[in-house]
Design an enzyme around this catalytic site. Structure first.
Site, PDB file in Angstrom:
ATOM      1  N   GLU A  14       0.855  -1.200   0.000  1.00 35.28           N
ATOM      2  CA  GLU A  14       0.000   0.000   0.000  1.00 35.28           C
ATOM      3  C   GLU A  14       0.881   1.236   0.000  1.00 35.28           C
ATOM      4  OE1 GLU A  14      -3.400   0.247   2.748  1.00 35.28           O
ATOM      5  OE2 GLU A  14      -2.873  -1.783   3.360  1.00 35.28           O
TER       6      GLU A  14
ATOM      7  N   LYS B 273       2.679   4.472   1.309  1.00 38.67           N
ATOM      8  CA  LYS B 273       2.997   4.985   2.645  1.00 38.67           C
ATOM      9  C   LYS B 273       2.550   6.440   2.648  1.00 38.67           C
ATOM     10  CE  LYS B 273       6.562   5.356   6.175  1.00 38.67           C
ATOM     11  NZ  LYS B 273       5.661   6.133   6.972  1.00 38.67           N
TER      12      LYS B 273
ATOM     13  N   ASP C  85       1.813  10.139   3.595  1.00 37.18           N
ATOM     14  CA  ASP C  85       2.594  11.110   4.358  1.00 37.18           C
ATOM     15  C   ASP C  85       1.639  12.049   5.089  1.00 37.18           C
ATOM     16  OD1 ASP C  85       4.810  12.270   5.350  1.00 37.18           O
ATOM     17  OD2 ASP C  85       5.354  13.367   3.543  1.00 37.18           O
TER      18      ASP C  85
ATOM     19  N   TYR D 214      -6.280   1.720   6.966  1.00 42.22           N
ATOM     20  CA  TYR D 214      -5.588   0.537   6.473  1.00 42.22           C
ATOM     21  C   TYR D 214      -5.390  -0.568   7.498  1.00 42.22           C
ATOM     22  CZ  TYR D 214      -1.963   3.714   8.250  1.00 42.22           C
ATOM     23  OH  TYR D 214      -1.252   4.592   8.996  1.00 42.22           O
TER      24      TYR D 214
ATOM     25  N   LYS E 280      11.217   3.410   1.435  1.00 42.10           N
ATOM     26  CA  LYS E 280      11.114   4.864   1.307  1.00 42.10           C
ATOM     27  C   LYS E 280      11.692   5.332  -0.034  1.00 42.10           C
ATOM     28  CE  LYS E 280      10.280   7.309   4.697  1.00 42.10           C
ATOM     29  NZ  LYS E 280      10.649   7.481   6.060  1.00 42.10           N
TER      30      LYS E 280
ATOM     31  N   CYS F 299      24.604  48.337  -4.698  1.00 36.59           N
ATOM     32  CA  CYS F 299      23.366  47.670  -4.274  1.00 36.59           C
ATOM     33  C   CYS F 299      22.350  47.673  -5.415  1.00 36.59           C
ATOM     34  CB  CYS F 299      22.781  48.391  -3.064  1.00 36.59           C
ATOM     35  SG  CYS F 299      21.181  47.725  -2.586  1.00 36.59           S
TER      36      CYS F 299
ATOM     37  N   CYS G  85      19.310  50.101  -4.207  1.00 39.33           N
ATOM     38  CA  CYS G  85      19.407  51.544  -3.925  1.00 39.33           C
ATOM     39  C   CYS G  85      20.683  52.156  -4.472  1.00 39.33           C
ATOM     40  CB  CYS G  85      19.292  51.803  -2.423  1.00 39.33           C
ATOM     41  SG  CYS G  85      20.754  51.274  -1.516  1.00 39.33           S
TER      42      CYS G  85
ATOM     43  N   CYS H 173      17.573  52.081   1.921  1.00 33.56           N
ATOM     44  CA  CYS H 173      17.467  50.976   0.968  1.00 33.56           C
ATOM     45  C   CYS H 173      16.112  50.281   1.142  1.00 33.56           C
ATOM     46  CB  CYS H 173      18.614  49.993   1.196  1.00 33.56           C
ATOM     47  SG  CYS H 173      18.528  48.582   0.093  1.00 33.56           S
TER      48      CYS H 173
END
Ligand code: IVH
Length: 681
Positions: free
Chosen positions: A123, A125, A127, A234, A330, A421, A424, A445
């Protein structure tokens, strides 16, 4: 485990098994707590499994190191104390994981040795969050979370809001029936919920699992009802009462009683539930699971393999915490290739310039990734990444996109770090030894102004919900706010806010209520909210204890801050620099008009029993913690310090005191015991 466990410190170096086991147990307890109690895991399942295996390996080799409450023995752990508790008649165990094909094959080999040829059933898994339902005379009585495996939390009213959960069983059922399964949120519903939360300016969720967990464990079931929860079932924990002989029968019986099962969810998909035999068939099915997982409407993190027959299950039995008849295969953490189209730089709240890889959109772990931080120039060099390169990306912690490596260079031009920058145009600077390059224009800024406001209102600071980046940006652009203090003028600017796109009365009401609520923070949160460089939550708490009030903060001296244990010269210097800046002082003074932090009990200089005295605590304290001791000293007007000098009045020495005790003796400082100290109080 109800209480918050200690945060694990740095992992000890070396191979001492006792030390490593102790650290691993502590780390696993901490991550259990984050996962189960806070629903905010910080590491991936794979990382968690890695730690668990290391501990298991040490305990197998040194059985004396296995404590009765070791995380390898106890499942999960960590309950929210505010929900009522429910004991599971049959413990809810966990499942052994196989992280790759070799591990799965080893499991099948062992199974064949123990039980010969067996029928298996697979089945998804899911989450989500595991859940148990107890029916009596066909009526749903109690729904609970797994909790620590033995005792979970009562979430009955919340589960009753999930429409697919039968309140009354169809057909004949045993007097008592214990059904188990998973509560989850469909991917689409998750996306829609987050979109709505974002529009309301509320905090969004990281992934569907956290959302399901957070929603199910709401104290107010109406909040659960507002969340699009789904559930799948399940397992029957008492199959003998229902005369069920195997898993295939159980699934059919569950369907008959009105439950949604894996068979229902996988209808029409190539992953249909059917019995299989042998490792090869199962591994082939797992490959199909990997192909199909992203097409499913819900998240799964692997495939569960179950021995079909219950008599065989019983014979195989249970190891310390997981049954021998179940295996969770997994999925490996996902890595994907894409192209880095360009490298841009972003400006953070403290002016830090961060390069970011902008990539051709790619689905990783079910989410579209387009951006990944490259952190700094050194990291760009380490990766050797250039615009146009093909790169491998993954999501760290299954969440944060990260560039792992360059797969194919396109031979483009190396990225040139800007000198100005991007927001600015100020000239960028590099301070001292820092790797980080910064924009020094803190006041002008726009990126920094926005960052400061977002930080100020964040959950761990002033906790004003509704001020996520987008909303702050809108408010800034409309000139309705310009710094953190101006937030408190917003209640008088309703009309202005109503003009903004996607801002309605309700959203404005909520924001104003949040702003009002934030007027009496703790002093620690207020100091943290100021966004002083190097002052995180803990340090803000230490400073708050020392300075006692906003006035105390404004008049703090370098010496005073340096005297706080846990505050070094770098922090002290950055606090002083912050406080000396007239703009920052102006901001604090304006905030003072709106915000009254709760004062920390603080005596005036020269007042109190310990006025003028300095205490140093050293060694292992058994009667009180170091923090408690320091509070006791401060409450009486004294000072607690981390280092012994001639000015120290008393050294309070617990067991195994070392260098500080020696220094006290050398300097002729008076040394007393914990009991002596208590007597002085
Ligand atoms: S069977 C021993 N079937 O995974 C409990 N569990 O990592 C076995 N899970 O706590 C239950 N999907 O909540 C089973 N199809 C599935 C599952 C499943 C998810 C959960 C379960 C368990 C956890 C262990």
């Amino acid at each position: 485990m109800d209480d918050q466990p200690e945060t694990p410190g740095k992992r000890p170096k070396g191979k001492d098994p006792a030390k490593q086991a102790a650290w691993l147990a502590g780390a696993l307890r901490w991550h259990n707590y984050l996962y189960y109690s806070k629903a905010e895991p910080e590491i991936t399942d794979a990382e968690y499994d890695g730690l668990m295996r290391e501990l298991e390996a040490i305990e197998t080799e040194h059985p004396d190191l296995r404590a009765p409450d070791s995380p390898t023995v106890e499942v999960g752990a960590g309950l929210r104390t505010d929900l009522a508790k429910v004991e599971h008649r049959v413990p809810m165990l966990s499942i052994e994981n196989a992280m790759n094909e070799a591990e799965a094959r080893a499991w099948f080999k062992r199974l064949a040795e123990d039980a010969g040829d067996v029928e298996l059933i697979c089945e998804p898994k899911y989450d989500g969050l595991s859940c148990e339902l107890v029916y009596e005379d066909g009526q749903l009585k109690v729904a609970s979370t797994r909790g620590d495996g033995k005792v979970g939390e009562d979430v009955t009213p919340n589960v009753k809001t999930i429409r697919s959960v039968p309140l009354k069983l169809k057909g004949k059922s045993p007097k008592r029936l214990e059904v188990r399964g998973e509560v989850y949120i469909e991917k689409k519903a998750f996306a829609e919920l987050n979109e709505r939360l974002e529009q309301e300016g509320a905090k969004t969720y990281v992934n569907p699992r956290n959302t399901a967990s957070g929603s199910l464990r709401q104290i107010d079931y109406r909040k659960s009802a507002a969340r699009p929860l789904s559930a799948v079932w399940y397992q029957v924990a008492n199959p003998e009462d229902a005369k069920l002989k195997n898993q295939a029968e159980t699934i059919k019986a569950l369907q008959g009683w009105g439950f949604v099962t894996s068979t229902d969810l996988l209808e029409g998909s190539p992953l249909q539930v059917k019995t299989l035999s042998g490792a090869d068939d199962v591994i082939a099915l797992f490959a199909k699971y990997q192909q199909q997982r992203h097409g499913l409407p819900f998240e799964i993190d692997g495939m569960v393999v179950k021995v079909n027959d219950y008599a065989q299950q019983q014979e195989l039995g249970v190891r310390s915490k997981s049954p021998r008849y179940l295996l969770a295969m997994k999925f490996p953490p996902e890595e994907k290739e894409t192209v880095c189209e360009k490298i841009e730089v972003q400006v953070g709240r403290t002016g830090a310039i961060t390069p970011v890889a902008i990539m051709k959109p790619v689905m990783v772990g079910g989410v579209t990734v387009t951006h990944a931080s490259l952190h700094n120039a050194d990291e760009i060099e380490r990766l050797g990444i250039r615009p146009g390169d093909t790169v491998m990306v993954h999501r760290a912690g299954d969440v944060i996109p990260q560039v792992l490596r360059v797969v194919k260079s396109a031979g483009g031009n190396a990225f040139k770090f800007p000198t100005r920058c991007p927001r600015c145009d100020s000239e960028l600077v590099k301070l001292g030894e820092e790797v980080v390059i910064r924009c020094p224009n803190h006041l002008g800024c726009p990126a920094q102004v926005m960052g400061a406001i977002v930080h100020f209102s964040s959950r761990t600071a002033m906790n004003i919900e509704g001020l996520a980046e987008k909303n702050v940006e809108q408010l800034l652009d409309a000139g309705l706010i310009h710094d953190p203090a101006s937030l408190y003028d917003l209640p008088g600017k309703r009309d202005g806010m109503l003009q903004l796109e996607r801002w309605g009365e309700k959203k404005i009401d909520n924001l104003i209520a949040e702003i009002e609520k934030s007027r009496t923070p703790t002093l620690a949160k207020f100091i943290y909210a100021l966004g002083i460089r190097n002052v995180g939550e803990t340090v803000a708490g230490l400073i708050a204890n020392e300075v006692g009030s906003i006035e105390g903060l404004l008049s703090a001296t370098d010496e005073q801050l340096n005297g706080i244990e846990g505050v070094g010269p770098i922090i002290a210097e950055s606090v002083i620099a912050f406080l000396h800046d007239p703009h920052n002082r102006g901001l604090i003074e304006r905030l003072q008009k709106h915000v009254q932090p709760k004062e920390v009990k603080k005596l005036a200089a020269g007042e109190g029993k310990f006025a003028g005295m300095t205490f140093v605590f050293t060694g292992a304290l058994t009667k009180f913690s170091r923090d408690e001791a320091e509070v006791m000293v401060r409450d009486r007007g004294g000072k607690a310090s981390g280092s012994v000098s001639k000015k120290t009045s008393y050294v309070v020495a617990g067991e195994k005191a070392g260098s500080k005790l020696k220094k006290a003796n050398d300097l002729g400082v008076k040394v007393i015991t914990e009991d002596d100290f208590l007597a002085m109080l």
